[in-house]
Enzyme design. Structure first.
Site, PDB file in Angstrom:
ATOM      1  N   LYS A  39       0.823  -1.189   0.000  1.00  0.00           N
ATOM      2  CA  LYS A  39       0.000   0.000   0.000  1.00  0.00           C
ATOM      3  C   LYS A  39       0.867   1.253   0.000  1.00  0.00           C
ATOM      4  O   LYS A  39       0.394   2.336  -0.285  1.00  0.00           O
ATOM      5  CB  LYS A  39      -0.882   0.026   1.266  1.00  0.00           C
ATOM      6  CG  LYS A  39      -1.857  -1.137   1.337  1.00  0.00           C
ATOM      7  CD  LYS A  39      -2.799  -0.994   2.526  1.00  0.00           C
ATOM      8  CE  LYS A  39      -2.226  -1.715   3.719  1.00  0.00           C
ATOM      9  NZ  LYS A  39      -3.141  -1.842   4.858  1.00  0.00           N
ATOM     10  N   GLU A  95       7.294   1.989  -6.748  1.00  0.00           N
ATOM     11  CA  GLU A  95       7.494   1.473  -5.385  1.00  0.00           C
ATOM     12  C   GLU A  95       7.760   2.636  -4.439  1.00  0.00           C
ATOM     13  O   GLU A  95       8.217   3.702  -4.859  1.00  0.00           O
ATOM     14  CB  GLU A  95       8.677   0.484  -5.426  1.00  0.00           C
ATOM     15  CG  GLU A  95       9.139  -0.064  -4.101  1.00  0.00           C
ATOM     16  CD  GLU A  95       8.128  -0.900  -3.334  1.00  0.00           C
ATOM     17  OE1 GLU A  95       7.020  -0.413  -3.097  1.00  0.00           O
ATOM     18  OE2 GLU A  95       8.470  -2.023  -2.939  1.00  0.00           O
ATOM     19  N   ASP A  96       7.472   2.438  -3.168  1.00  0.00           N
ATOM     20  CA  ASP A  96       7.725   3.490  -2.183  1.00  0.00           C
ATOM     21  C   ASP A  96       9.197   3.544  -1.800  1.00  0.00           C
ATOM     22  O   ASP A  96       9.829   4.590  -1.860  1.00  0.00           O
ATOM     23  CB  ASP A  96       6.841   3.313  -0.937  1.00  0.00           C
ATOM     24  CG  ASP A  96       6.894   1.910  -0.337  1.00  0.00           C
ATOM     25  OD1 ASP A  96       7.651   1.043  -0.836  1.00  0.00           O
ATOM     26  OD2 ASP A  96       6.175   1.667   0.651  1.00  0.00           O
ATOM     27  N   ASP A  99      14.723  -1.310   0.078  1.00  0.00           N
ATOM     28  CA  ASP A  99      15.596  -1.479   1.243  1.00  0.00           C
ATOM     29  C   ASP A  99      16.571  -2.634   0.956  1.00  0.00           C
ATOM     30  O   ASP A  99      17.622  -2.422   0.362  1.00  0.00           O
ATOM     31  CB  ASP A  99      14.710  -1.734   2.465  1.00  0.00           C
ATOM     32  CG  ASP A  99      15.483  -1.815   3.764  1.00  0.00           C
ATOM     33  OD1 ASP A  99      16.641  -1.388   3.801  1.00  0.00           O
ATOM     34  OD2 ASP A  99      14.915  -2.316   4.755  1.00  0.00           O
ATOM     35  N   LYS A 127      16.947   3.239  -0.277  1.00  0.00           N
ATOM     36  CA  LYS A 127      17.630   3.193   1.021  1.00  0.00           C
ATOM     37  C   LYS A 127      18.800   2.233   0.909  1.00  0.00           C
ATOM     38  O   LYS A 127      18.631   1.052   0.676  1.00  0.00           O
ATOM     39  CB  LYS A 127      16.640   2.758   2.110  1.00  0.00           C
ATOM     40  CG  LYS A 127      17.156   2.974   3.500  1.00  0.00           C
ATOM     41  CD  LYS A 127      16.038   2.957   4.531  1.00  0.00           C
ATOM     42  CE  LYS A 127      15.676   1.548   4.942  1.00  0.00           C
ATOM     43  NZ  LYS A 127      14.646   1.546   6.000  1.00  0.00           N
ATOM     44  N   PHE A 148      14.598   4.312   9.584  1.00  0.00           N
ATOM     45  CA  PHE A 148      13.285   3.801   9.223  1.00  0.00           C
ATOM     46  C   PHE A 148      12.374   4.982   8.953  1.00  0.00           C
ATOM     47  O   PHE A 148      12.147   5.824   9.812  1.00  0.00           O
ATOM     48  CB  PHE A 148      12.715   2.899  10.322  1.00  0.00           C
ATOM     49  CG  PHE A 148      11.600   2.052   9.789  1.00  0.00           C
ATOM     50  CD1 PHE A 148      11.878   0.878   9.103  1.00  0.00           C
ATOM     51  CD2 PHE A 148      10.285   2.451   9.932  1.00  0.00           C
ATOM     52  CE1 PHE A 148      10.848   0.123   8.563  1.00  0.00           C
ATOM     53  CE2 PHE A 148       9.247   1.691   9.392  1.00  0.00           C
ATOM     54  CZ  PHE A 148       9.537   0.522   8.716  1.00  0.00           C
ATOM     55  N   ASP A 155       4.674   3.269   6.257  1.00  0.00           N
ATOM     56  CA  ASP A 155       4.139   2.989   7.587  1.00  0.00           C
ATOM     57  C   ASP A 155       5.126   2.301   8.507  1.00  0.00           C
ATOM     58  O   ASP A 155       6.121   1.718   8.065  1.00  0.00           O
ATOM     59  CB  ASP A 155       2.917   2.076   7.478  1.00  0.00           C
ATOM     60  CG  ASP A 155       3.322   0.621   7.192  1.00  0.00           C
ATOM     61  OD1 ASP A 155       4.083   0.394   6.227  1.00  0.00           O
ATOM     62  OD2 ASP A 155       2.898  -0.274   7.940  1.00  0.00           O
ATOM     63  N   ARG A 161       0.999   6.514   7.866  1.00  0.00           N
ATOM     64  CA  ARG A 161       0.894   6.611   6.396  1.00  0.00           C
ATOM     65  C   ARG A 161       0.311   7.948   5.956  1.00  0.00           C
ATOM     66  O   ARG A 161       0.633   8.455   4.891  1.00  0.00           O
ATOM     67  CB  ARG A 161      -0.024   5.498   5.843  1.00  0.00           C
ATOM     68  CG  ARG A 161       0.559   4.109   5.877  1.00  0.00           C
ATOM     69  CD  ARG A 161      -0.262   3.200   4.948  1.00  0.00           C
ATOM     70  NE  ARG A 161      -0.108   1.787   5.232  1.00  0.00           N
ATOM     71  CZ  ARG A 161       0.859   1.024   4.748  1.00  0.00           C
ATOM     72  NH1 ARG A 161       1.770   1.540   3.958  1.00  0.00           N
ATOM     73  NH2 ARG A 161       0.909  -0.256   5.045  1.00  0.00           N
TER      74      ARG A 161
HETATM   75  P1  IMP Z   1      12.870  -4.778   0.847  1.00  0.00           P
HETATM   76  O1  IMP Z   1      12.317  -6.058   0.316  1.00  0.00           O
HETATM   77  O2  IMP Z   1      13.769  -5.019   2.042  1.00  0.00           O
HETATM   78  O3  IMP Z   1      13.541  -3.925  -0.197  1.00  0.00           O
HETATM   79  O4  IMP Z   1      11.681  -3.985   1.497  1.00  0.00           O
HETATM   80  C1  IMP Z   1      10.822  -3.259   0.767  1.00  0.00           C
HETATM   81  C2  IMP Z   1       9.547  -2.988   1.516  1.00  0.00           C
HETATM   82  O5  IMP Z   1       9.738  -2.906   2.938  1.00  0.00           O
HETATM   83  C3  IMP Z   1       9.068  -1.633   1.089  1.00  0.00           C
HETATM   84  O6  IMP Z   1       8.225  -1.736  -0.011  1.00  0.00           O
HETATM   85  C4  IMP Z   1       8.358  -1.137   2.319  1.00  0.00           C
HETATM   86  O7  IMP Z   1       7.028  -1.576   2.303  1.00  0.00           O
HETATM   87  C5  IMP Z   1       9.087  -1.776   3.468  1.00  0.00           C
HETATM   88  N1  IMP Z   1      10.107  -0.856   4.016  1.00  0.00           N
HETATM   89  C6  IMP Z   1      11.464  -0.945   3.907  1.00  0.00           C
HETATM   90  N2  IMP Z   1      12.082   0.072   4.518  1.00  0.00           N
HETATM   91  C7  IMP Z   1      11.091   0.846   5.031  1.00  0.00           C
HETATM   92  C8  IMP Z   1      11.079   2.084   5.768  1.00  0.00           C
HETATM   93  O8  IMP Z   1      12.100   2.700   6.096  1.00  0.00           O
HETATM   94  N3  IMP Z   1       9.843   2.552   6.118  1.00  0.00           N
HETATM   95  C9  IMP Z   1       8.681   1.940   5.780  1.00  0.00           C
HETATM   96  N4  IMP Z   1       8.644   0.799   5.086  1.00  0.00           N
HETATM   97  C10 IMP Z   1       9.835   0.246   4.711  1.00  0.00           C
HETATM   98 MG    MG Z   2       6.173  -1.616  -0.033  1.00  0.00          MG
END
Ligand code: IMP
Ligand code: MG
Length: 171
Positions: A39, A95-96, A99, A127, A148, A155, A161
């Site tokens: 979301k 994508e938001d 990470d 990030k 974070f 969120d 959010r």
């Molecule tokens: P990844 O698979 O580790 O790249 O994580 C991606 C998902 O984790 C993102 O789409 C977010 O939903 C969530 N996420 C990762 N870092 C953050 C953050 O700093 N704040 C909020 N959500 C995060």
């Molecule tokens: Mg996400």
């Protein structure tokens, strides 16, 4: 939880305009399908789509990644799939935040297997702190080293959010 402002509303708006202008140029004469990852990306998605000056279509994916509140484990599956036909179409994933990169790497491979014409990634935030899978982000809003982040769709346990700016949570 305590939080500190990191990216203002005006800075987000300006950057979204720049990304939209670049996408409009790169896809001139085409009609890309923007696929938002629910979301967290919804405000970014809505703002970006309205700033892009060429025709686009919208669709959404919801990915569930097992793990704790702050770290995804890499075991990803789709709880909601796209509904539009994407075979032979130019697709941009919206994508938001990237990470570890595990969520996006999974989604990217999954969509590529369906024979899209092209696939690019647009992420509001890159990030860098915990990257495990290399994913190339074609359109990146902001690079952040660590922390974070919440707000503007992002969120922590479904909280924050609604905030119009982006904040970093203080531990
Ligand atoms: P990844 O698979 O580790 O790249 O994580 C991606 C998902 O984790 C993102 O789409 C977010 O939903 C969530 N996420 C990762 N870092 C953050 C953050 O700093 N704040 C909020 N959500 C995060
Ligand atoms: Mg996400």
């Amino acid at each position: 939880m305590e939080k500190e402002i990191l990216i203002s509303k005006a800075a987000i708006q300006e950057r979204v305009r720049e990304l939209a202008a670049q996408i409009s140029l790169d896809y001139a004469g085409k009609e890309p399908i923007l696929i938002g990852i629910l979301k967290g990306s919804i405000f970014f998605f809505a703002d970006l789509m309205r700033e892009i000056s060429i025709p686009t279509k919208m669709d959404f994916i919801r990915a569930y990644s097992y793990g704790s509140n702050m770290h995804s484990s890499g075991s990803v599956h789709l709880t909601k799939d796209v509904e539009l036909p994407i075979q032979g179409k130019p697709v941009i994933i919206v994508e938001d935040i990237v990470d570890s990169g595990l969520t996006l790497a999974y989604i990217k491979e999954n969509l590529e297997r369906r024979g899209v014409e092209s696939l690019r990634i647009c992420s509001l935030i890159d990030k860098l702190e915990r990257r495990e899978r290399e994913v190339s982000i074609d359109y990146c809003g902001f690079q952040v080293k660590e922390g974070f982040l919440v707000g503007y769709g992002l969120d922590y346990n479904e909280e924050y959010r609604y905030l119009p700016e982006i904040y970093v949570l203080k531990k």
